[in-house]
Write an enzyme that holds these catalytic residues in place. Structure first.
Site, short mmCIF file in Angstrom:
data_model
loop_
_atom_site.label_atom_id
_atom_site.label_comp_id
_atom_site.label_asym_id
_atom_site.label_seq_id
_atom_site.Cartn_x
_atom_site.Cartn_y
_atom_site.Cartn_z
CG HIS A 19 -0.26 0.48 2.73
ND1 HIS A 19 0.84 -0.77 3.02
CD2 HIS A 19 0.22 1.62 2.93
CE1 HIS A 19 1.05 0.04 3.99
NE2 HIS A 19 0.94 1.41 4.38
C1 UD1 Z 1 -2.27 5.11 5.83
C2 UD1 Z 1 -1.43 5.97 6.57
C3 UD1 Z 1 0.30 4.49 6.44
C4 UD1 Z 1 -0.31 2.73 7.16
C5 UD1 Z 1 -2.06 3.07 6.01
C6 UD1 Z 1 -2.35 1.54 6.71
C7 UD1 Z 1 -0.57 8.24 6.19
C8 UD1 Z 1 0.42 9.34 5.79
N1 UD1 Z 1 -0.24 6.88 6.10
O1 UD1 Z 1 -1.78 5.02 4.61
O2 UD1 Z 1 1.05 5.22 7.42
O3 UD1 Z 1 0.56 1.90 7.09
O4 UD1 Z 1 -2.83 4.04 6.16
O5 UD1 Z 1 -3.23 1.32 6.34
O6 UD1 Z 1 -1.77 8.06 7.58
N2 UD1 Z 1 -9.34 4.70 1.36
C9 UD1 Z 1 -10.86 3.87 1.28
N3 UD1 Z 1 -11.22 3.27 2.75
C10 UD1 Z 1 -10.44 4.18 3.71
C11 UD1 Z 1 -9.55 4.82 3.92
C12 UD1 Z 1 -8.35 5.46 2.85
O7 UD1 Z 1 -10.98 3.51 0.39
O8 UD1 Z 1 -11.27 3.63 4.30
C13 UD1 Z 1 -8.49 4.34 -0.05
C14 UD1 Z 1 -8.94 6.21 0.03
O9 UD1 Z 1 -8.95 6.68 -1.47
C15 UD1 Z 1 -7.35 7.36 0.15
C16 UD1 Z 1 -6.95 5.52 0.05
O10 UD1 Z 1 -7.29 4.62 0.33
O11 UD1 Z 1 -7.34 8.22 -0.70
C17 UD1 Z 1 -5.48 5.88 0.72
O12 UD1 Z 1 -5.84 6.17 2.42
P1 UD1 Z 1 -4.91 7.59 3.15
O13 UD1 Z 1 -5.66 7.28 4.61
O14 UD1 Z 1 -4.52 8.51 2.93
O15 UD1 Z 1 -3.60 6.68 3.52
P2 UD1 Z 1 -3.04 5.01 3.68
O16 UD1 Z 1 -3.00 4.28 1.99
O17 UD1 Z 1 -4.25 4.06 4.30
#
Ligand code: UD1
Length: 389
Positions: free
Chosen positions: A210
């Site tokens: 991820h």
């Molecule tokens: C975040 C953390 C990372 C952690 C990871 C675990 C930061 C900077 N990064 O990254 O350190 O290892 O979580 O998962 O805080 N999304 C969904 N559903 C959700 C959450 C996210 O669909 O419940 C999608 C969204 O489109 C979003 C993307 O996933 O843009 C990324 O989510 P985000 O919270 O920005 O960062 P992670 O890559 O999950």
């Protein structure tokens, strides 16, 4: 006086760190009242709610619904909403943040500017790679925290090198292992493997991906899928897919490349207990996660980390983890070595023993009764209301 403590959770890797601490603080009702504050950084049922259920956590005391966005948007929304929450009559005596996600730095910043002390759980880890958003979150959170609770000795050494006073640093151990120890037997009873059609002794490799550096650009992601294609010719692959990764595979036009991988089982993100079961039984793990490097070390399962660096070097010096050069040939070569039985053996680091939450409470007891804390608390009295202007 009973101390009110906010435990901040936001993203998936926070839940298993705060669950054991919440439970142990709750048991000390004569001294502490913990409240769970969920920023809503992760909001999907499978990224959040399922973990609350698996870990036996109650509903959060506050849910800030910040959702996804750019780093600036997400961090800003957390800051705005958490500050508002505190200022509307919910001022705690201490805020505890965990790990390195955007919720960690955002809530630490809010608390600190309202003169509320901050404790950072999992302090001191460093990848020394500022391209990684988490590294920025770690460094800044440590810089403003009053209590730095480290998981391993390398964390202490990093903080001392940065000039942090030794009295702020407390080696408490790895709190994620508390959750593993508590839930291991329940996890072993998970039916997921048979649901996925994997028989009891069938070997498989568990894959998770991820990190933006691996999944946000076509070249990196394509290279990884090619490696999986080769590996899939030799062993079954189980790949629970993070929402960021599945969205990017589609956006970057790689869906057909994914579909060509032989022996591949793709699932949605899966819950805590099911995922533990998959880790414990895997032949080996390919991942770019931070926490999985640690959990696999605890389980003694070989882990190949698909990153240029790690903030958790103890999993390499003591554990079962190896960093793999990020090219398809190396990833396949390292994987084949494991399949031939050339496996790295590891040991479990100090204080990764299931008792970290108790050690944290001991640190808090000592700190709240120390002269340093009392002086600090008195010197901030009267400043609080001015902050609303
Ligand atoms: C975040 C953390 C990372 C952690 C990871 C675990 C930061 C900077 N990064 O990254 O350190 O290892 O979580 O998962 O805080 N999304 C969904 N559903 C959700 C959450 C996210 O669909 O419940 C999608 C969204 O489109 C979003 C993307 O996933 O843009 C990324 O989510 P985000 O919270 O920005 O960062 P992670 O890559 O999950």
């Amino acid at each position: 006086m009973i101390k009110q403590i906010h435990l901040i959770v936001g993203a998936r890797p926070n839940f298993m760190k705060m669950a054991p601490l919440y439970k142990v603080l709750k048991e000390q009702g004569d001294r502490y009242t913990p409240a769970l504050i969920h920023t809503g950084q992760h909001y999907d049922e499978k990224m959040s709610k399922l973990f609350f259920e698996d870990l036996g956590m109650p509903e959060p005391d506050a849910y800030l619904h910040v959702g996804s966005g750019t780093h600036g948007q997400q961090t800003a929304r957390i800051i705005e909403r958490y500050e508002e929450y505190i200022l509307s009559g919910n001022r705690p005596d201490l805020v505890i943040v965990a790990g390195d996600v955007n919720s960690t730095i955002a809530c630490a910043l809010v608390a600190k500017k309202l003169h509320i002390p901050v404790a950072h759980l999992e302090a001191g880890l460093r990848s020394f790679d500022e391209r990684m958003p988490e590294e920025i979150n770690r460094v800044l959170t440590d810089r403003i925290s009053d209590l730095l609770l480290t998981p391993s000795e390398d964390g202490d050494a990093n903080l001392l090198k940065e000039g942090v006073p030794a009295e702020k640093i407390h080696l408490v151990g790895n709190i994620m292992i508390d959750s593993l120890v508590e839930h291991r037997i329940k996890a072993d009873g998970s039916e997921l493997m048979s649901e996925l059609g994997i028989s009891e002794n069938e070997p498989y490799v568990l894959v998770t991906l991820h990190r933006p550096s691996n999944v946000d650009e076509v070249s990196g992601l394509e290279m990884l899928l090619s490696a999986f294609n080769e590996i899939g010719k030799q062993i079954r692959i189980v790949f629970p897919m993070h929402p960021r990764t599945s969205k990017n595979i589609e956006r970057l036009g790689l869906s057909s490349k994914l579909a060509e991988i032989p022996n591949l089982i793709i699932t949605e993100p899966i819950g805590y207990l099911d995922f533990m079961k998959l880790q414990m039984n895997a032949k080996f793990i390919l991942t770019d996660s931070g926490g999985i490097q640690e959990e696999s070390t605890f389980f003694g399962v070989p882990c190949l980390t698909l990153r240029e660096n790690t903030e958790r070097p103890i999993t390499i010096t003591q554990g079962t983890n190896l960093l793999v050069p990020l090219d398809s040939k190396s990833i396949v070569q390292y994987s084949m070595k494991i399949l031939r039985g050339e496996v790295k053996k590891g040991t479990i680091p100090k204080y990764w023993d299931g008792e970290t939450a108790e050690r944290v409470v001991k640190v808090l007891d000592e700190w709240f009764s120390s002269t340093g804390y009392k002086l600090r608390a008195t010197s901030y009295e009267g400043l609080i209301d001015e902050r609303r202007d």
